[in-house]
Design a protein around this motif. Structure first.
Motif, PDB file in Angstrom:
ATOM      1  N   GLY A  53       3.868  13.369  -2.896  1.00  0.00           N
ATOM      2  CA  GLY A  53       4.182  14.614  -3.619  1.00  0.00           C
ATOM      3  C   GLY A  53       2.940  15.456  -3.859  1.00  0.00           C
ATOM      4  O   GLY A  53       2.958  16.678  -3.730  1.00  0.00           O
ATOM      5  N   LEU A  54       1.837  14.742  -4.236  1.00  0.00           N
ATOM      6  CA  LEU A  54       0.584  15.462  -4.451  1.00  0.00           C
ATOM      7  C   LEU A  54       0.080  16.087  -3.157  1.00  0.00           C
ATOM      8  O   LEU A  54      -0.396  17.231  -3.149  1.00  0.00           O
ATOM      9  CB  LEU A  54      -0.483  14.513  -5.022  1.00  0.00           C
ATOM     10  CG  LEU A  54      -0.239  14.004  -6.455  1.00  0.00           C
ATOM     11  CD1 LEU A  54      -1.302  12.976  -6.834  1.00  0.00           C
ATOM     12  CD2 LEU A  54      -0.273  15.165  -7.422  1.00  0.00           C
ATOM     13  N   LEU A  55       0.199  15.306  -2.068  1.00  0.00           N
ATOM     14  CA  LEU A  55      -0.200  15.867  -0.771  1.00  0.00           C
ATOM     15  C   LEU A  55       0.672  17.065  -0.408  1.00  0.00           C
ATOM     16  O   LEU A  55       0.176  18.087   0.086  1.00  0.00           O
ATOM     17  CB  LEU A  55      -0.122  14.802   0.324  1.00  0.00           C
ATOM     18  CG  LEU A  55      -1.203  13.725   0.298  1.00  0.00           C
ATOM     19  CD1 LEU A  55      -0.910  12.668   1.370  1.00  0.00           C
ATOM     20  CD2 LEU A  55      -2.560  14.332   0.533  1.00  0.00           C
ATOM     21  N   GLY A  56       1.971  16.927  -0.673  1.00  0.00           N
ATOM     22  CA  GLY A  56       2.891  18.046  -0.396  1.00  0.00           C
ATOM     23  C   GLY A  56       2.553  19.254  -1.249  1.00  0.00           C
ATOM     24  O   GLY A  56       2.548  20.401  -0.767  1.00  0.00           O
ATOM     25  N   LYS A  57       2.242  18.984  -2.553  1.00  0.00           N
ATOM     26  CA  LYS A  57       1.872  20.088  -3.440  1.00  0.00           C
ATOM     27  C   LYS A  57       0.582  20.757  -2.956  1.00  0.00           C
ATOM     28  O   LYS A  57       0.468  21.992  -2.965  1.00  0.00           O
ATOM     29  CB  LYS A  57       1.685  19.585  -4.868  1.00  0.00           C
ATOM     30  CG  LYS A  57       2.987  19.302  -5.575  1.00  0.00           C
ATOM     31  CD  LYS A  57       2.716  18.835  -7.000  1.00  0.00           C
ATOM     32  CE  LYS A  57       4.003  18.432  -7.689  1.00  0.00           C
ATOM     33  NZ  LYS A  57       3.765  17.912  -9.041  1.00  0.00           N
ATOM     34  N   PHE A  59       0.843  -1.207   0.000  1.00  0.00           N
ATOM     35  CA  PHE A  59       0.000   0.000   0.000  1.00  0.00           C
ATOM     36  C   PHE A  59       0.870   1.245   0.000  1.00  0.00           C
ATOM     37  O   PHE A  59       0.634   2.178  -0.770  1.00  0.00           O
ATOM     38  CB  PHE A  59      -0.946  -0.025   1.200  1.00  0.00           C
ATOM     39  CG  PHE A  59      -1.789   1.210   1.325  1.00  0.00           C
ATOM     40  CD1 PHE A  59      -2.829   1.446   0.423  1.00  0.00           C
ATOM     41  CD2 PHE A  59      -1.551   2.141   2.314  1.00  0.00           C
ATOM     42  CE1 PHE A  59      -3.599   2.582   0.528  1.00  0.00           C
ATOM     43  CE2 PHE A  59      -2.319   3.278   2.427  1.00  0.00           C
ATOM     44  CZ  PHE A  59      -3.351   3.508   1.531  1.00  0.00           C
ATOM     45  N   LEU A  60       1.913   1.207   0.852  1.00  0.00           N
ATOM     46  CA  LEU A  60       2.829   2.353   0.890  1.00  0.00           C
ATOM     47  C   LEU A  60       3.565   2.496  -0.436  1.00  0.00           C
ATOM     48  O   LEU A  60       3.761   3.616  -0.933  1.00  0.00           O
ATOM     49  CB  LEU A  60       3.823   2.209   2.037  1.00  0.00           C
ATOM     50  CG  LEU A  60       3.263   2.405   3.447  1.00  0.00           C
ATOM     51  CD1 LEU A  60       4.375   2.202   4.479  1.00  0.00           C
ATOM     52  CD2 LEU A  60       2.649   3.784   3.619  1.00  0.00           C
ATOM     53  N   ALA A  61       3.995   1.388  -1.051  1.00  0.00           N
ATOM     54  CA  ALA A  61       4.689   1.429  -2.332  1.00  0.00           C
ATOM     55  C   ALA A  61       3.765   1.973  -3.408  1.00  0.00           C
ATOM     56  O   ALA A  61       4.186   2.760  -4.269  1.00  0.00           O
ATOM     57  CB  ALA A  61       5.194   0.042  -2.696  1.00  0.00           C
ATOM     58  N   LEU A  62       2.491   1.545  -3.387  1.00  0.00           N
ATOM     59  CA  LEU A  62       1.520   2.052  -4.358  1.00  0.00           C
ATOM     60  C   LEU A  62       1.337   3.549  -4.186  1.00  0.00           C
ATOM     61  O   LEU A  62       1.265   4.299  -5.167  1.00  0.00           O
ATOM     62  CB  LEU A  62       0.182   1.318  -4.183  1.00  0.00           C
ATOM     63  CG  LEU A  62      -0.925   1.732  -5.146  1.00  0.00           C
ATOM     64  CD1 LEU A  62      -0.545   1.360  -6.576  1.00  0.00           C
ATOM     65  CD2 LEU A  62      -2.242   1.101  -4.762  1.00  0.00           C
ATOM     66  N   LEU A  63       1.265   4.010  -2.949  1.00  0.00           N
ATOM     67  CA  LEU A  63       1.124   5.445  -2.701  1.00  0.00           C
ATOM     68  C   LEU A  63       2.336   6.212  -3.225  1.00  0.00           C
ATOM     69  O   LEU A  63       2.192   7.271  -3.835  1.00  0.00           O
ATOM     70  CB  LEU A  63       0.937   5.715  -1.202  1.00  0.00           C
ATOM     71  CG  LEU A  63      -0.408   5.314  -0.592  1.00  0.00           C
ATOM     72  CD1 LEU A  63      -0.415   5.597   0.908  1.00  0.00           C
ATOM     73  CD2 LEU A  63      -1.564   6.022  -1.257  1.00  0.00           C
ATOM     74  N   VAL A  64       3.547   5.661  -3.019  1.00  0.00           N
ATOM     75  CA  VAL A  64       4.763   6.315  -3.512  1.00  0.00           C
ATOM     76  C   VAL A  64       4.778   6.276  -5.032  1.00  0.00           C
ATOM     77  O   VAL A  64       5.156   7.253  -5.684  1.00  0.00           O
ATOM     78  CB  VAL A  64       6.015   5.654  -2.897  1.00  0.00           C
ATOM     79  CG1 VAL A  64       7.279   6.151  -3.574  1.00  0.00           C
ATOM     80  CG2 VAL A  64       6.067   5.925  -1.404  1.00  0.00           C
ATOM     81  N   TYR A  65       4.373   5.142  -5.640  1.00  0.00           N
ATOM     82  CA  TYR A  65       4.364   4.999  -7.090  1.00  0.00           C
ATOM     83  C   TYR A  65       3.396   6.000  -7.722  1.00  0.00           C
ATOM     84  O   TYR A  65       3.681   6.583  -8.758  1.00  0.00           O
ATOM     85  CB  TYR A  65       3.974   3.562  -7.482  1.00  0.00           C
ATOM     86  CG  TYR A  65       3.859   3.366  -8.965  1.00  0.00           C
ATOM     87  CD1 TYR A  65       5.011   3.286  -9.758  1.00  0.00           C
ATOM     88  CD2 TYR A  65       2.624   3.256  -9.594  1.00  0.00           C
ATOM     89  CE1 TYR A  65       4.908   3.108 -11.122  1.00  0.00           C
ATOM     90  CE2 TYR A  65       2.513   3.091 -10.954  1.00  0.00           C
ATOM     91  CZ  TYR A  65       3.670   3.011 -11.721  1.00  0.00           C
ATOM     92  OH  TYR A  65       3.565   2.851 -13.081  1.00  0.00           O
ATOM     93  N   LEU A  66       2.254   6.182  -7.100  1.00  0.00           N
ATOM     94  CA  LEU A  66       1.266   7.129  -7.616  1.00  0.00           C
ATOM     95  C   LEU A  66       1.593   8.576  -7.207  1.00  0.00           C
ATOM     96  O   LEU A  66       0.832   9.479  -7.520  1.00  0.00           O
ATOM     97  CB  LEU A  66      -0.131   6.751  -7.115  1.00  0.00           C
ATOM     98  CG  LEU A  66      -0.684   5.422  -7.633  1.00  0.00           C
ATOM     99  CD1 LEU A  66      -2.037   5.130  -6.994  1.00  0.00           C
ATOM    100  CD2 LEU A  66      -0.816   5.438  -9.149  1.00  0.00           C
ATOM    101  N   LYS A  67       2.696   8.755  -6.558  1.00  0.00           N
ATOM    102  CA  LYS A  67       3.193  10.075  -6.138  1.00  0.00           C
ATOM    103  C   LYS A  67       2.191  10.816  -5.257  1.00  0.00           C
ATOM    104  O   LYS A  67       2.011  12.017  -5.340  1.00  0.00           O
ATOM    105  CB  LYS A  67       3.557  10.924  -7.347  1.00  0.00           C
ATOM    106  CG  LYS A  67       4.633  10.286  -8.199  1.00  0.00           C
ATOM    107  CD  LYS A  67       4.947  11.142  -9.390  1.00  0.00           C
ATOM    108  CE  LYS A  67       5.977  10.449 -10.272  1.00  0.00           C
ATOM    109  NZ  LYS A  67       6.255  11.150 -11.492  1.00  0.00           N
ATOM    110  N   VAL A  68       1.520  10.069  -4.405  1.00  0.00           N
ATOM    111  CA  VAL A  68       0.550  10.659  -3.478  1.00  0.00           C
ATOM    112  C   VAL A  68       1.243  11.581  -2.476  1.00  0.00           C
ATOM    113  O   VAL A  68       0.742  12.687  -2.210  1.00  0.00           O
ATOM    114  CB  VAL A  68      -0.282   9.561  -2.785  1.00  0.00           C
ATOM    115  CG1 VAL A  68      -1.147  10.134  -1.677  1.00  0.00           C
ATOM    116  CG2 VAL A  68      -1.140   8.841  -3.808  1.00  0.00           C
TER     117      VAL A  68
END
Length: 186
Positions: A52-56, A41-50
């Motif tokens: 970064g999106l949250l940071g943005k 789940f964490l890898a999927l979140l990193v792969y989908l750049k979540v």
């Protein structure tokens, strides 16, 4: 807060995950399966750049808040500038009003003083005119009294002369008068 921690500990203590037996790295071990699922789940979140999106999104929100704060500061500074400008204008207008009132008072005092002077001059002129009228009336009365006195004196002299003078004396007086007039004319 302590109650919440105690409740959570009681719930997890009796869970089937703790009751699993056998090797840890087995697909039959639920703890291992949950760990793998969590990591995927964490890898999927990193792969989908979540992240970064949250940071943005967080950065965008922070920039929006910052721009609103900057705008609020600018509006506040503008309001303070306007307030200072209006206060300065109010002081200027108050000063100008004070100067106008002072000038009006000064002009009123000067006008009152001039009116007093004009009244004094008018009174003096009327007194002088009255004195001239009195003097004229006095001179006229004196002249009238003199004329009357001369008329009366001439009439009395005429009667006295007519009673006491003879024809030869009258002719002599006429000749003396003519000689006197001739002497004065030449």
């Amino acid at each position: 807060m302590k109650k919440l921690i105690a409740t959570f500990a009681a719930l997890t203590a009796g869970s089937p995950a703790l009751a699993a037996t056998g090797p840890f790295f087995s697909l039959t071990n639920t703890n291992f399966v949950v760990l793998i699922s969590f990591l995927l789940f964490l890898a999927l979140l990193v792969y989908l750049k979540v992240p970064g999106l949250l940071g943005k999104q967080l950065d965008k929100r922070a920039e929006g808040i910052k721009s609103e704060l900057d705008e609020a500061r600018a509006i506040r500074e503008e309001a303070q500038t306007l307030l200072a400008s209006y206060e300065r204008k109010q002081k200027e207008v108050q000063g100008q009003a004070d100067r106008i009132v002072a000038h009006a008072k000064q002009e009123a005092a000067e006008a009152a003083e001039k009116a007093k002077e004009d009244l004094k001059v008018s009174i003096e002129r009327r007194i002088k005119a009255a004195e001239e009228q009195i003097a004229s009336a006095e001179a006229s009365a004196v002249k009238e009294v003199r004329d009357r006195a001369v008329t009366v004196a001439v009439a009395v002299a005429k009667e006295v002369v007519a009673k006491e003078i003879t024809a030869t004396q009258a002719n002599k007086l006429i000749d003396d008068s003519i000689a006197d007039v001739e002497a004065k004319l030449h």
